[in-house]
Design an enzyme around this catalytic site. Structure first.
Site, PDB file in Angstrom:
ATOM      1  N   ASP A  68       0.816  -1.227   0.000  1.00  0.00           N
ATOM      2  CA  ASP A  68       0.000   0.000   0.000  1.00  0.00           C
ATOM      3  C   ASP A  68       0.846   1.272   0.000  1.00  0.00           C
ATOM      4  OD1 ASP A  68      -2.666  -0.791  -0.183  1.00  0.00           O
ATOM      5  OD2 ASP A  68      -2.876  -1.115   1.977  1.00  0.00           O
ATOM      6  N   ARG A  93       0.699  -1.754   7.479  1.00  0.00           N
ATOM      7  CA  ARG A  93       1.205  -0.525   6.856  1.00  0.00           C
ATOM      8  C   ARG A  93       2.180   0.247   7.742  1.00  0.00           C
ATOM      9  NH1 ARG A  93      -2.718   3.317   3.650  1.00  0.00           N
ATOM     10  NH2 ARG A  93      -0.675   3.836   2.815  1.00  0.00           N
ATOM     11  N   ARG A 143      -9.871   5.613  11.101  1.00  0.00           N
ATOM     12  CA  ARG A 143      -8.413   5.446  11.167  1.00  0.00           C
ATOM     13  C   ARG A 143      -7.802   6.397  12.202  1.00  0.00           C
ATOM     14  NH1 ARG A 143      -6.454   2.735   6.401  1.00  0.00           N
ATOM     15  NH2 ARG A 143      -8.080   1.258   5.856  1.00  0.00           N
ATOM     16  N   HIS A 172     -11.456   7.316   5.059  1.00  0.00           N
ATOM     17  CA  HIS A 172     -10.490   8.410   5.211  1.00  0.00           C
ATOM     18  C   HIS A 172     -11.190   9.706   4.800  1.00  0.00           C
ATOM     19  CE1 HIS A 172      -6.461   5.992   4.704  1.00  0.00           C
ATOM     20  NE2 HIS A 172      -6.576   6.389   5.958  1.00  0.00           N
ATOM     21  N   CYS A 266      -4.992   9.846  -2.773  1.00  0.00           N
ATOM     22  CA  CYS A 266      -4.284   8.891  -1.909  1.00  0.00           C
ATOM     23  C   CYS A 266      -2.839   8.707  -2.367  1.00  0.00           C
ATOM     24  CB  CYS A 266      -4.980   7.535  -1.927  1.00  0.00           C
ATOM     25  SG  CYS A 266      -6.671   7.554  -1.358  1.00  0.00           S
TER      26      CYS A 266
HETATM   27  N1  ARG Z   1      -5.386   0.152   1.174  1.00  0.00           N
HETATM   28  C1  ARG Z   1      -5.083   1.418   1.760  1.00  0.00           C
HETATM   29  C2  ARG Z   1      -5.629   1.470   3.184  1.00  0.00           C
HETATM   30  O1  ARG Z   1      -6.695   0.956   3.415  1.00  0.00           O
HETATM   31  C3  ARG Z   1      -5.655   2.527   0.954  1.00  0.00           C
HETATM   32  C4  ARG Z   1      -5.277   3.893   1.447  1.00  0.00           C
HETATM   33  C5  ARG Z   1      -5.900   4.987   0.647  1.00  0.00           C
HETATM   34  N2  ARG Z   1      -5.333   6.213   0.965  1.00  0.00           N
HETATM   35  C6  ARG Z   1      -6.003   7.337   1.242  1.00  0.00           C
HETATM   36  N3  ARG Z   1      -5.345   8.425   1.437  1.00  0.00           N
HETATM   37  N4  ARG Z   1      -7.316   7.329   1.348  1.00  0.00           N
HETATM   38  O2  ARG Z   1      -5.017   2.007   4.068  1.00  0.00           O
END
Ligand code: ARG
Length: 273
Positions: A68, A93, A143, A172, A266
């Site tokens: 990612d 991550r 998040r 997000h 992203c």
């Molecule tokens: N697969 C990544 C996650 O879930 C995607 C992140 C997307 N990034 C963003 N800035 N919305 O963390």
């Protein structure tokens, strides 16, 4: 109306090692095949589009085992030359944060503030330099923790407005809201709690309001220099809406990266001096 662009500095990371190997958002599905070479080609067209608009694009070295990492927006949040570092929610991550930190620590001109709480950088933070004298918008609910909003305010010295995200599809802030220029935003109201919607309506009475189809097509996950809005293909209604209020639009196909739950914004961190 002719809108004025401002030259930007961006940070991106090639999806050379992009894959969907785990599921941490509702868009990810490990049974769907991912073509990393196609992802790289699409990402390269995005990079060229930004360079073609006159912007400076720095890149990070993609790391094996961090599929990612292409989503560079999540690595930090930079305002007035200071980067507030990220601390990822999911262990898959977490190692990405180090590459971003190294970038700010080894390139002259940037300060770095290490975080103590979970926050996913510009994925959950947006900055409007000309709104109310310089305003940070911050998402929470999936998040980034609210404690990070207070920490960002202390690190960056700008007021932070907390907004609650309520729909897991829009996990997000940057998939539900984006800065169009230094003072205005586009957002999808239903991604936010009723109270947060009220706050946004009060702060941004002239905001462009996106609909569910725009949001689900990742149309709001856009990058704008104040004149040209770069957004995913398939967001035609939103693109038309933006052109109607004087922006130019450039659409890029990031269909491979959408399989990871991200699109244009992203992939692009903005480095603000
Ligand atoms: N697969 C990544 C996650 O879930 C995607 C992140 C997307 N990034 C963003 N800035 N919305 O963390």
């Amino acid at each position: 109306m002719q809108r004025e662009p401002r030259r930007r500095t961006y940070l991106m990371c090639s999806p050379e090692h992009f894959a969907v190997e785990y599921v941490i958002n509702p868009w990810m599905d490990t049974s769907v095949a991912v073509d990393a070479a196609a992802a790289v080609a699409q990402w390269e067209r995005l990079r060229q589009t930004l360079v073609g608009l006159g912007h400076e694009v720095h890149t990070l070295n993609p790391q094996v085992g961090l599929p990612d990492m292409v989503f560079a927006a999540n690595g930090a949040f930079v305002v007035d030359g200071v980067a507030y570092g990220a601390r990822f929610k999911y262990p898959q991550r977490s190692a990405e944060a180090k590459s971003h930190q190294e970038f700010y620590e080894t390139n002259p001109g940037w300060g770095f503030v290490a975080p103590t709480v979970v926050n996913e950088g510009e994925g959950d933070f947006a900055y409007l330099p000309d709104a109310h004298g310089g305003l940070i918008l911050a998402g929470h609910g999936f998040r980034t923790e609210t404690a990070a909003h207070a920490e960002a305010q202390e690190a960056l010295g700008r007021p932070v407005v907390s907004l609650r995200l309520v729909d897991p599809a829009f996990y997000h802030l940057d998939v539900a809201l984006a800065a169009l220029d230094d003072a205005n935003i586009v957002y999808y109201p239903e991604a936010f709690s009723p109270a947060s919607r009220k706050v946004l309506a009060q702060l941004f009475p002239d905001a462009v309001v996106a609909d569910e189809a725009d949001a689900r097509a990742f149309g709001i996950n856009l990058v704008s220099d104040g004149r040209t809005v770069v957004l995913n293909t398939g967001s035609d209604a939103l693109a038309a809406k933006l052109r109607a209020v004087g922006y130019e639009t450039a659409q890029v196909d990031l269909s491979e990266l959408k399989k990871g739950g991200g699109s244009v914004k992203c992939c692009v961190a903005e480095l603000r001096h």
